[in-house]
Design a protein around this motif. Structure first.
Motif, PDB file in Angstrom:
ATOM      1  N   LEU A 804       0.829  -1.205   0.000  1.00 37.60           N
ATOM      2  CA  LEU A 804       0.000   0.000   0.000  1.00 37.60           C
ATOM      3  C   LEU A 804       0.869   1.263   0.000  1.00 37.60           C
ATOM      4  O   LEU A 804       0.594   2.228  -0.701  1.00 37.60           O
ATOM      5  CB  LEU A 804      -0.943  -0.003   1.213  1.00 37.60           C
ATOM      6  N   TRP A 805       1.894   1.207   0.799  1.00 35.55           N
ATOM      7  CA  TRP A 805       2.843   2.332   0.844  1.00 35.55           C
ATOM      8  C   TRP A 805       3.409   2.587  -0.551  1.00 35.55           C
ATOM      9  O   TRP A 805       3.415   3.711  -1.047  1.00 35.55           O
ATOM     10  CB  TRP A 805       3.960   1.971   1.826  1.00 35.55           C
ATOM     11  N   ASP A 806       3.815   1.512  -1.156  1.00 35.94           N
ATOM     12  CA  ASP A 806       4.454   1.619  -2.471  1.00 35.94           C
ATOM     13  C   ASP A 806       3.493   2.135  -3.528  1.00 35.94           C
ATOM     14  O   ASP A 806       3.881   2.889  -4.411  1.00 35.94           O
ATOM     15  CB  ASP A 806       4.983   0.229  -2.865  1.00 35.94           C
ATOM     16  N   GLN A 807       2.226   1.734  -3.427  1.00 35.03           N
ATOM     17  CA  GLN A 807       1.300   2.028  -4.518  1.00 35.03           C
ATOM     18  C   GLN A 807       0.524   3.323  -4.327  1.00 35.03           C
ATOM     19  O   GLN A 807      -0.291   3.680  -5.173  1.00 35.03           O
ATOM     20  CB  GLN A 807       0.331   0.852  -4.705  1.00 35.03           C
ATOM     21  N   THR A 808       0.739   4.000  -3.224  1.00 36.71           N
ATOM     22  CA  THR A 808      -0.029   5.218  -2.997  1.00 36.71           C
ATOM     23  C   THR A 808       0.747   6.485  -3.333  1.00 36.71           C
ATOM     24  O   THR A 808       0.171   7.566  -3.350  1.00 36.71           O
ATOM     25  CB  THR A 808      -0.502   5.306  -1.530  1.00 36.71           C
ATOM     26  N   ALA A 809       2.031   6.344  -3.553  1.00 42.19           N
ATOM     27  CA  ALA A 809       2.802   7.538  -3.926  1.00 42.19           C
ATOM     28  C   ALA A 809       4.127   7.086  -4.508  1.00 42.19           C
ATOM     29  O   ALA A 809       4.488   5.921  -4.421  1.00 42.19           O
ATOM     30  CB  ALA A 809       3.044   8.421  -2.707  1.00 42.19           C
ATOM     31  N   LYS A 810       4.821   8.034  -5.103  1.00 42.07           N
ATOM     32  CA  LYS A 810       6.154   7.716  -5.592  1.00 42.07           C
ATOM     33  C   LYS A 810       7.058   7.746  -4.374  1.00 42.07           C
ATOM     34  O   LYS A 810       7.201   8.763  -3.696  1.00 42.07           O
ATOM     35  CB  LYS A 810       6.588   8.778  -6.604  1.00 42.07           C
ATOM     36  N   ARG A 811       7.648   6.593  -4.043  1.00 40.31           N
ATOM     37  CA  ARG A 811       8.402   6.496  -2.800  1.00 40.31           C
ATOM     38  C   ARG A 811       9.884   6.328  -3.082  1.00 40.31           C
ATOM     39  O   ARG A 811      10.262   5.604  -4.010  1.00 40.31           O
ATOM     40  CB  ARG A 811       7.924   5.289  -1.991  1.00 40.31           C
ATOM     41  N   SER A 812      10.675   6.937  -2.242  1.00 38.81           N
ATOM     42  CA  SER A 812      12.118   6.766  -2.416  1.00 38.81           C
ATOM     43  C   SER A 812      12.663   5.692  -1.490  1.00 38.81           C
ATOM     44  O   SER A 812      13.803   5.287  -1.606  1.00 38.81           O
ATOM     45  CB  SER A 812      12.820   8.096  -2.130  1.00 38.81           C
ATOM     46  N   ASP A 813      11.856   5.278  -0.559  1.00 40.12           N
ATOM     47  CA  ASP A 813      12.325   4.219   0.338  1.00 40.12           C
ATOM     48  C   ASP A 813      11.163   3.332   0.766  1.00 40.12           C
ATOM     49  O   ASP A 813      10.015   3.569   0.403  1.00 40.12           O
ATOM     50  CB  ASP A 813      13.044   4.804   1.546  1.00 40.12           C
ATOM     51  N   PHE A 814      11.493   2.339   1.544  1.00 44.61           N
ATOM     52  CA  PHE A 814      10.486   1.346   1.920  1.00 44.61           C
ATOM     53  C   PHE A 814       9.724   1.763   3.177  1.00 44.61           C
ATOM     54  O   PHE A 814      10.259   2.489   4.022  1.00 44.61           O
ATOM     55  CB  PHE A 814      11.158  -0.004   2.193  1.00 44.61           C
ATOM     56  N   LEU A 815       8.532   1.241   3.279  1.00 44.10           N
ATOM     57  CA  LEU A 815       7.766   1.474   4.503  1.00 44.10           C
ATOM     58  C   LEU A 815       8.536   0.942   5.713  1.00 44.10           C
ATOM     59  O   LEU A 815       8.553   1.558   6.768  1.00 44.10           O
ATOM     60  CB  LEU A 815       6.401   0.778   4.402  1.00 44.10           C
ATOM     61  N   MET A 816       9.178  -0.218   5.528  1.00 45.74           N
ATOM     62  CA  MET A 816       9.851  -0.808   6.696  1.00 45.74           C
ATOM     63  C   MET A 816      11.006   0.050   7.192  1.00 45.74           C
ATOM     64  O   MET A 816      11.525  -0.161   8.280  1.00 45.74           O
ATOM     65  CB  MET A 816      10.285  -2.259   6.444  1.00 45.74           C
ATOM     66  N   GLN A 817      11.396   1.043   6.378  1.00 47.47           N
ATOM     67  CA  GLN A 817      12.471   1.942   6.807  1.00 47.47           C
ATOM     68  C   GLN A 817      11.939   3.246   7.394  1.00 47.47           C
ATOM     69  O   GLN A 817      12.718   4.128   7.751  1.00 47.47           O
ATOM     70  CB  GLN A 817      13.375   2.270   5.614  1.00 47.47           C
ATOM     71  N   GLN A 818      10.614   3.376   7.444  1.00 44.13           N
ATOM     72  CA  GLN A 818      10.053   4.617   7.957  1.00 44.13           C
ATOM     73  C   GLN A 818      10.213   4.707   9.472  1.00 44.13           C
ATOM     74  O   GLN A 818      10.445   3.712  10.140  1.00 44.13           O
ATOM     75  CB  GLN A 818       8.558   4.724   7.601  1.00 44.13           C
ATOM     76  N   THR A 819      10.046   5.903   9.963  1.00 45.62           N
ATOM     77  CA  THR A 819      10.145   6.123  11.398  1.00 45.62           C
ATOM     78  C   THR A 819       8.800   5.841  12.047  1.00 45.62           C
ATOM     79  O   THR A 819       7.759   6.247  11.532  1.00 45.62           O
ATOM     80  CB  THR A 819      10.536   7.584  11.671  1.00 45.62           C
TER      81      THR A 819
END
Length: 988
Positions: A804-819
């Motif tokens: 979901l994280w990946d498909q909702t915006a252009k992401r430069s990193d992974f959700l698992m790396q978020q704070t």
RNA sequence: GGUCGAUUAGCUCAGUGGUAGAGCACUGCAUUGACAUUGCAGGGGUCACUAGUUCGAACCUAGUAUCGACCACCA
């Protein structure tokens, strides 16, 4: 736009691979970050994932992902255990099944070990790959195997150091011997089971036909039996061990046998001309009230007897070989018995080695299986008339005297079985290596007492103390081939050289001395016990060792507290300068089937975690469950049950659903009865989140934009970020406290009940409205709240949230790396919370009344509010649209008075009036109000009673009293309004 | 024999002193607009029993009953 629904199969493995390739699982090694280490309980190299692993690793992964997001330098140390006996057993079975005549002995050691390595290479990765399917975020690049060279170095160093300190020694001791694997095993590997057994009673005649007066008295000292006897009566459950008796013992206070203590009696078995005579001795061990009070002492085949024999310097004759057959070596029985006789009479000296070499098995029994030997011994003794006889109870009522039969009691006895082999364990006197566990246990006990290591739940420390305080020497040598070879070499005359390598042993021995390495390998748990530091490079002073020892939490099931946790504590403290290997030990539940039975292939109730992830058809499911049944005749019943219970097998629920279920059920201190229905429920939860995100996308929610609570304008938005704050705080707190079920339910409740059921609905009129500013704010908040929900859910459901994280915006990193959400109390706006609470209550109340009075779902109802304050009036204006939409109203206005015959309910100070007199029946409406008034009345009476109690007002905390007063006032006001409404109706 | 644990809704289980909860199952209603893997509303519980402590007990104490786990064990 994301797909219609989430397909785990399409995403999970792909996402996992991306994480791994991006190095997401590696520790950051950021020196400013707090280190956080978890040592995986290394699964057996040949094992495959079962539900216990799934729970164990889900919990570890939740902790690791959570701490990683909180910025810690996380190493989740993976690896595998060579699992000596278990693995050797698998390969031996394969050899047997392959049809050839080869077994390990005919193959020879080197060839066999090579075979095991082949098998390890072939199947060794299976379980690690299954862990990946589960989503485990292990530091795979640092995967270890207990037989790796570097771990082997650690094992040898530990052995040598302990040996040099005298904490490892070799000794001839009575140990548990597994006749199937032909190896010693530790106490822990023995399972005592209750089985149907017999107790035979035999007469040991006194030497030379002597007699004595045998007197029995009751509690008052009255004589109940007095007779002349020429024997002493002995009971035994294992007659075959009589051949090795060294004495008969009675309690020193036992007056019955006082006349014969010190005399000799005859073991009533074996060739008549070579009957062995053994002394009657006293010892504290026999219980005068049990059986005859006299115990035969067979030091080499019974642990209690062993202690007695040691105390009394009684020779301990070994009767069996390593396969559990009666010995066939040594001199003839006649010769051996003669020597034994001289020893018994004190005419010949003896030592351990001499006794060990003697074979006192009479020639006819030699080479018999131990159970065959038992039958033969019983038959021979009985035939000779040395069985104790009793009147046959079957003939008791008859006039004629009942015939005598040998006294054989049927009774339940505890019998030891090998936990792997399942055969009866034989106590055997053998040379083995031991660890002085008592010495090592002391600091390990102290570490828990002082709180350096804590058990969670804490009551497990009792179990730990109980075992550690009564710890026995740990037998670490195994007569197996698969494992760490003991680093000891023997010289030609038996000199012992203990050194880390053959070369160093040779150096100790001197050049040219022929050395032979000890044949045995170490107990598997010896190397597992070093896992927290051997995996980090010890004895080298590596960064890993400095950073990740001690670890944070050990996650394990209670069944290996003794095997593993205790050993890691002892060895970790010993070799890491007194530092414990981990701060917390989280003991989780055992996973059982829906009805609470332990899952086992033999019972046909195993649920394979991978089947839940990938799905499985009912036919395959049936086949798997009936494959290895202990009672194959049960197969049709199991098949019927499975087909009824799971007509279509399992859906592909995906790893997230399985993980969430396990987390939600992981309560402290209780077993988990896993139900597939529940997994389906949590799969639905994932779908719910997925669709909420779809909704957000359709409404152009803004992802990737952060939200400052101060900048928000709309109460509904202020409210939802406050709810999000409460949720994430609850999740953090619960995970920190190992309350995984609370953490899971907090995020579940927020996502489904608060976010989806309320906020999304509340946002619809705004998103579809024409106030652009409100729309923009709501789009931003919606996107951000969802993103934060992904983060908060990520430790539990890593795959779907990452997608979901990946498909909702252009992401430069992974959700698992978020704070991890660092929301603080500034997000909680109390005024907005109160306002929305009113909105929610108003909608719910109206819906409830509608349903109660059977207003058709589609009908729009005119509603007015009577008695509203100014503030409520403001709220009505602000939320009119959404309330009308969600409660399906035609109008929602303030009014001074209610029209006659309307339906009423109360929220706060105001009466809500549904103007639907024509739709309802006055009588039914009165009945509805009466029911509500009845409920209210009960509650009010209770509160009044409590508040009328002076003791309550005086002693209860002020805030509790105030709270209840407030509640009473509120209830009374509601009651007054409703009763007014009722009276109006009644007066019509 | 020792130790630990359990007993709460039909089922599986949360809930450690202040208004009894969840999931599933059940009942009624609702299907073109995120989602039927759904929504709304609802029914259902002397919290095993007894006695105590307390203003107040599902929760603390003692005991009883039933079930379970682990350890030890009488030949």
């Amino acid at each position: 736009m994301i797909d219609q629904r989430f397909d785990p199969k399409a995403h999970e493995q792909r996402v996992y691979q991306r994480w791994e390739e991006a190095g997401c699982f590696r520790p950051s090694m950021d020196t400013s970050a707090e280190p956080y280490a978890i040592m995986i309980p290394p699964p057996n190299v040949t094992g495959s994932l079962h539900m216990g692993h799934a729970l164990n690793n889900t919990i570890q992964d939740i902790l690791c992902r959570f701490e990683r997001m909180r910025g810690k330098n996380v190493r989740w140390q993976p690896g595998m255990d060579h699992a000596g006996i278990a693995t050797q057993m698998v390969v031996e079975r394969q050899l047997a099944a392959s049809g050839g005549n080869q077994d390990r002995r005919s193959m020879g050691r080197d060839a066999f070990v090579e075979k095991v390595w082949e098998w390890k290479e072939q199947s060794g990765g299976t379980i690690l790959n299954q862990l990946k399917r589960l989503g485990a975020s292990c530091d795979w690049e640092n995967t270890k195997f207990t037989l790796d060279d570097d771990l082997n170095v650690a094992v040898n160093k530990v052995f040598v150091d302990l040996y040099n300190e005298g904490l490892i020694y070799r000794a001839k001791r009575l140990v548990n011997w597994d006749p199937h694997f032909q190896t010693a095993i530790s106490n822990l590997e023995v399972e005592n089971k209750e089985v149907d057994g017999h107790m035979w009673h035999f007469k040991y005649p006194l030497a030379g036909g002597q007699t004595y007066t045998y007197v029995e008295k009751d509690a008052d000292g009255n004589i109940t039996l007095q007779e002349e006897r020429d024997y002493i009566s002995i009971a035994t459950t294992r007659p075959e061990t009589m051949l090795g008796d060294g004495a008969v013992a009675v309690h020193p206070s036992d007056e019955r046998y006082a006349p014969i203590v010190g005399k000799l009696c005859e073991i009533p078995v074996g060739p008549k001309q070579h009957r062995r005579l053994i002394p009657i001795i006293t010892d504290e061990y026999p219980d005068p009230d049990f059986g005859s009070g006299a115990v035969k002492i067979t030091g080499a085949h019974d642990f209690n007897d062993y202690q007695v024999a040691k105390r009394g310097n009684i020779p301990m004759y070994s009767l069996m070989d390593e396969k559990g057959f009666m010995r066939a070596d040594g001199k003839t029985y006649a010769e051996e018995a003669e020597i034994a006789q001289r020893i018994a009479e004190g005419k010949e000296d003896f030592d351990e080695a001499k006794i060990a070499a003697m074979n006192l098995v009479p020639d006819p029994y030699r080479g018999l299986d131990r159970f065959e030997a038992r039958k033969a011994v019983i038959a021979d003794i009985s035939a000779e008339g040395n069985a104790v006889m009793v009147a046959d109870p079957k003939h008791q009522d008859e006039e004629t005297e009942a015939p005598l039969i040998p006294l054989v009691e049927n009774k339940k006895i505890m019998q030891p079985f090998g936990d792997r082999s399942g055969v009866v364990i034989e106590p055997m006197l053998t040379d083995q290596w031991f660890v002085d566990a008592e010495t090592l246990a002391k600091p390990a006990i102290e570490a828990v007492r002082s709180g350096k290591t804590k058990f969670v739940p804490e009551n497990w420390d009792r179990t730990y103390y109980n075992w550690m305080e009564n710890i026995e020497p740990w037998c670490i040598s195994r007569q197996l081939w698969w494992g760490h070879r003991i680093p000891v070499w023997y010289g030609p005359n038996g000199e012992v050289f203990c050194a880390p390598t053959a070369a160093e042993a040779q150096a100790l021995a001197g050049d040219g001395v022929r050395l032979q390495q000890d044949e045995d390998v170490l107990d598997t748990w010896f190397s597992s016990g070093l896992w927290p530091f051997s995996t980090q490079g010890w004895p080298e002073e590596t960064d890993g060792l400095k950073t990740f020892y001690p670890g944070a939490t050990l996650v394990t099931a209670f069944d290996i507290i003794f095997f593993w946790v205790a050993r890691m504590m002892m060895l970790g403290i010993k070799f890491m300068d007194g530092e414990v290997p981990f701060k917390d030990v989280y003991i989780h539940a055992i996973v059982r089937d829906e009805t609470g039975k332990k899952m086992s292939k033999a019972e046909g109730n195993v649920i394979d975690p991978i089947d839940l992830i990938d799905g499985v058809g009912v036919d395959t499911l049936v086949a798997k469950r009936t494959a290895n049944l202990r009672q194959p005749e049960k197969a049709p019943k199991i098949e019927k049950d499975v087909r009824k219970r799971y007509p279509k097998g399992f859906d592909a629920y995906g790893a997230d659903a399985l993980r969430f279920t396990l987390a939600a059920m992981a309560t402290k201190g209780r077993d988990i009865n896993l139900s597939v229905d529940r997994i389906a429920g949590y799969r639905n939860f994932g779908t719910k989140l997925w669709n909420a995100t779809r909704f957000a996308q359709m409404n152009e929610a803004k992802f990737g934009v952060s939200v400052e609570p101060q900048s928000l304008d709309l109460p509904v938005n202020k409210w939802i970020v406050g709810e999000l704050y409460k949720c994430t705080a609850a999740v953090s707190e619960a995970i920190e406290d190992y309350r995984f079920n609370d953490a899971a339910s907090a995020v579940y409740h927020f996502t489904w009940d608060v976010l989806c059921d309320w906020y999304l609905e509340l946002s619809k009129p705004i998103l579809n409205g024409d106030d652009v500013q409100a729309q923009t704010e709501t789009q931003t908040v919606l996107g951000w709240v969802l993103e934060q929900t992904f983060v908060a859910l990520h430790p539990f459901m890593p795959f779907i949230t990452e997608v979901l994280w990946d498909q909702t915006a252009k992401r430069s990193d992974f959700l698992m790396q978020q704070t991890w959400p660092g929301l603080n109390a500034s997000f909680a706006d109390e005024l907005a919370a109160e306002e929305l609470d009113w909105v929610l209550k108003t909608i719910s109340q109206i819906r409830s009344v509608r349903s109660d009075v059977n207003v058709p779902a589609g009908a729009k109802v005119p509603v007015s509010l009577v008695g509203a304050t100014e503030e409520t009036g403001r709220r009505v204006a602000a939320h009119r649209d959404v309330i009308m939409r969600m409660a399906r109203l035609e109008k929602f206005d303030l009014a001074d008075a209610a029209p006659a015959g309307s339906v009423k309910t109360v929220v706060g100070e105001a009466t809500i009036v549904l103007e639907i007199a024509d739709l309802i029946d006055a009588g039914e409406e009165i009945a509805r109000l009466d029911k509500q008034l009845g409920k209210l009345g009960g509650e009010i009476t209770g509160l009044e009673k409590r508040l009328g109690n002076d003791a309550f007002v005086a002693k209860a905390p002020a805030e509790v009293v105030a709270e209840q007063r407030e509640r009473l006032t509120e209830l009374k006001s509601t009651e007054a309004k409703l009763s007014q409404a009722r009276d109006q109706l009644a007066s019509l």
